[in-house]
Scaffold this active site. Structure first.
Site, PDB file in Angstrom:
ATOM      1  N   ARG A   1     -16.904 -29.197  -1.228  1.00  0.00           N
ATOM      2  CA  ARG A   1     -17.266 -29.371  -2.647  1.00  0.00           C
ATOM      3  C   ARG A   1     -18.780 -29.474  -2.670  1.00  0.00           C
ATOM      4  O   ARG A   1     -19.352 -30.472  -2.206  1.00  0.00           O
ATOM      5  CB  ARG A   1     -16.608 -30.617  -3.242  1.00  0.00           C
TER       6      ARG A   1
ATOM      7  N   HIS B   1     -14.352 -22.937  -9.574  1.00  0.00           N
ATOM      8  CA  HIS B   1     -13.370 -23.919  -9.087  1.00  0.00           C
ATOM      9  C   HIS B   1     -12.020 -23.211  -8.905  1.00  0.00           C
ATOM     10  O   HIS B   1     -11.072 -23.452  -9.643  1.00  0.00           O
ATOM     11  CB  HIS B   1     -13.255 -25.051 -10.108  1.00  0.00           C
TER      12      HIS B   1
ATOM     13  N   GLN C   1      -8.503 -25.078  -8.493  1.00  0.00           N
ATOM     14  CA  GLN C   1      -8.015 -25.652  -9.739  1.00  0.00           C
ATOM     15  C   GLN C   1      -7.273 -24.612 -10.575  1.00  0.00           C
ATOM     16  O   GLN C   1      -6.165 -24.850 -11.070  1.00  0.00           O
ATOM     17  CB  GLN C   1      -9.190 -26.206 -10.563  1.00  0.00           C
TER      18      GLN C   1
ATOM     19  N   ASP D   1     -12.309 -28.407 -20.782  1.00  0.00           N
ATOM     20  CA  ASP D   1     -12.815 -29.211 -19.662  1.00  0.00           C
ATOM     21  C   ASP D   1     -13.931 -30.083 -20.216  1.00  0.00           C
ATOM     22  O   ASP D   1     -14.410 -29.871 -21.339  1.00  0.00           O
ATOM     23  CB  ASP D   1     -13.322 -28.271 -18.548  1.00  0.00           C
TER      24      ASP D   1
ATOM     25  N   CYS E   1      -8.261 -29.690 -16.463  1.00  0.00           N
ATOM     26  CA  CYS E   1      -8.276 -29.925 -15.011  1.00  0.00           C
ATOM     27  C   CYS E   1      -8.423 -31.405 -14.668  1.00  0.00           C
ATOM     28  O   CYS E   1      -8.073 -31.821 -13.570  1.00  0.00           O
ATOM     29  CB  CYS E   1      -9.390 -29.124 -14.369  1.00  0.00           C
TER      30      CYS E   1
ATOM     31  N   ARG F   1      -1.937 -29.373  -7.914  1.00  0.00           N
ATOM     32  CA  ARG F   1      -3.039 -29.210  -6.971  1.00  0.00           C
ATOM     33  C   ARG F   1      -2.507 -29.361  -5.535  1.00  0.00           C
ATOM     34  O   ARG F   1      -2.926 -28.656  -4.628  1.00  0.00           O
ATOM     35  CB  ARG F   1      -4.149 -30.245  -7.230  1.00  0.00           C
TER      36      ARG F   1
HETATM   37  N1   CP Z   1      -9.833 -31.363 -11.200  1.00  0.00           N
HETATM   38  C1   CP Z   1     -10.521 -31.811 -10.126  1.00  0.00           C
HETATM   39  O1   CP Z   1     -11.034 -31.053  -9.314  1.00  0.00           O
HETATM   40  O2   CP Z   1     -10.550 -33.170 -10.043  1.00  0.00           O
HETATM   41  P1   CP Z   1     -11.401 -34.023  -9.017  1.00  0.00           P
HETATM   42  O3   CP Z   1     -12.854 -33.880  -9.403  1.00  0.00           O
HETATM   43  O4   CP Z   1     -10.897 -35.430  -9.195  1.00  0.00           O
HETATM   44  O5   CP Z   1     -11.177 -33.522  -7.636  1.00  0.00           O
HETATM   45  N1  NVA Z   2     -16.418 -28.873 -14.705  1.00  0.00           N
HETATM   46  C1  NVA Z   2     -16.145 -30.103 -14.035  1.00  0.00           C
HETATM   47  C2  NVA Z   2     -14.857 -30.009 -13.288  1.00  0.00           C
HETATM   48  C3  NVA Z   2     -14.446 -31.280 -12.604  1.00  0.00           C
HETATM   49  C4  NVA Z   2     -13.171 -31.120 -11.817  1.00  0.00           C
HETATM   50  C5  NVA Z   2     -17.290 -30.463 -13.114  1.00  0.00           C
HETATM   51  O1  NVA Z   2     -17.821 -29.572 -12.437  1.00  0.00           O
HETATM   52  O2  NVA Z   2     -17.673 -31.629 -13.064  1.00  0.00           O
END
Ligand code: CP
Ligand code: NVA
Length: 317
Positions: free
Chosen positions: A118, A145, A148, A236, A275, A303
């Site tokens: 990440r 992502h 997701q 989102d 998400c 997930r």
């Molecule tokens: N939706 C998602 O990726 O959640 P987290 O940031 O909690 O991993």
């Molecule tokens: N768009 C959000 C998604 C979190 C899972 C972010 O990047 O923070």
């Protein structure tokens, strides 16, 4: 990004745009099978795979940003498939003190069988994949992502059947999740209408990629128009990890809130997805996210099932 350093059949999972429609479909169908097999075998909520197909595989999970769902679902997935996970926060690693991503990639490749990242920057993900000799998985970047959105497609199909030809509406920030939805619309041949303010549209090159690949993807600034006849409405957070200027973003994105009025513009049985984490009262109202059309808890649980399928795909299983 090239897979040339990987021993076949190992593969990176970096973006949906790098998959063929058949590969994307294979991952969805494998997830459905893994979910059903595990429960039917009487393993209940444990979802333990009886054959331990990834026995003794090690997964390094590197986080430069916080996570709840991604962290827990990947850690449980590799465990339930017979392998083991090591969770690494970027700031606790030498990465946080300036060791390069490329050096980190080569070192981790000597210890583990796959790396999940990440990353603050998509460039770091690509650099990790360029230099790793084990599969690298995109667990969210500032650009996309993909894990997701594969879980989202799985969730849609569990509730409404094949997504092909269905109308999906995105209302809000044209962010990383929106980008992966654009990729998914092409791979799964569904219609995607994005309602975003002009300040926060998805990248032009991603929209062009969709058009050039036969996607039915359109962009509007009118959420009511976008929601008409939708089979699913998705949004989102308006403030993604790493975003600044929260007050300005909230003011600009306010007309794109998913509330009862917007949901009522969609089909009567339209689903609502998010998400998570949600900022209730901003991008979505309590009435919608807690309402009968919301499938957010299934989406979150999926997930787990999709990560298993993605891991298996990376190892050519
Ligand atoms: N939706 C998602 O990726 O959640 P987290 O940031 O909690 O991993
Ligand atoms: N768009 C959000 C998604 C979190 C899972 C972010 O990047 O923070």
């Amino acid at each position: 990004m090239s897979n040339f350093k990987l021993k076949k059949p190992y593969r990176h999972f970096l973006d949906l745009a790098a998959l063929s429609p058949d590969e994307a479909r294979e991952i969805i169908e494998k997830a459905k099978a893994l979910k059903t097999t595990a429960t039917e075998d009487g393993h209940g909520k444990g979802f333990i795979h009886p054959d331990r197909p990834l026995a003794d595989k090690g997964l390094a999970m590197v986080f430069e940003k916080p996570s709840t769902r991604t962290r827990v679902s990947f850690e449980m997935s590799i465990h339930q498939l017979g392998g083991t996970a090591i969770v690494l926060q970027g700031n606790d690693m030498q990465l946080g003190r300036g060791e390069t991503v490329s050096d980190t990639a080569q070192v981790l490749s000597g210890f583990v069988d796959a790396v999940m990242l990440r990353a603050d920057s998509h460039e770091s993900l690509l650099e990790m994949a360029e230099h790793a000799t084990v599969p690298v998985i995109n667990a969210l970047t500032d650009f996309s992502h993909p894990c997701q959105v594969m879980a989202d497609v799985l969730t849609f199909e569990e509730h409404r059947g094949p997504i092909k030809g269905k109308k999906i509406t995105w209302s809000g920030d044209g962010n990383n999740v929106a980008v992966s939805w654009i990729h998914a619309a092409v791979l799964f041949d569904c219609e995607l209408v994005l309602a975003c303010p002009k300040e926060f549209c998805p990248p032009t090159q991603v929209l062009e990629w969709a058009t050039n690949n036969g996607g039915k993807v359109t962009l509007t600034h009118d959420p009511d128009e976008a929601a008409k006849g939708a089979d699913c409405i998705i949004t989102d957070t308006w403030i993604s990890m790493g975003d600044s200027d929260a007050d300005e973003r909230i003011a600009i994105l306010a007309p794109y809130q998913v509330n009862k009025k917007l949901l009522d513009s969609a089909k009567d049985d339209s689903l609502f997805m998010h998400c998570l984490p949600a900022h209730r009262g901003e991008e979505v109202t309590d009435e919608v996210i807690d309402g009968p059309q919301s499938v957010i808890w299934d989406e979150a649980e999926n997930r787990l099932h999709i990560q298993k399928s993605i891991l298996m795909w990376c190892f050519g299983k």
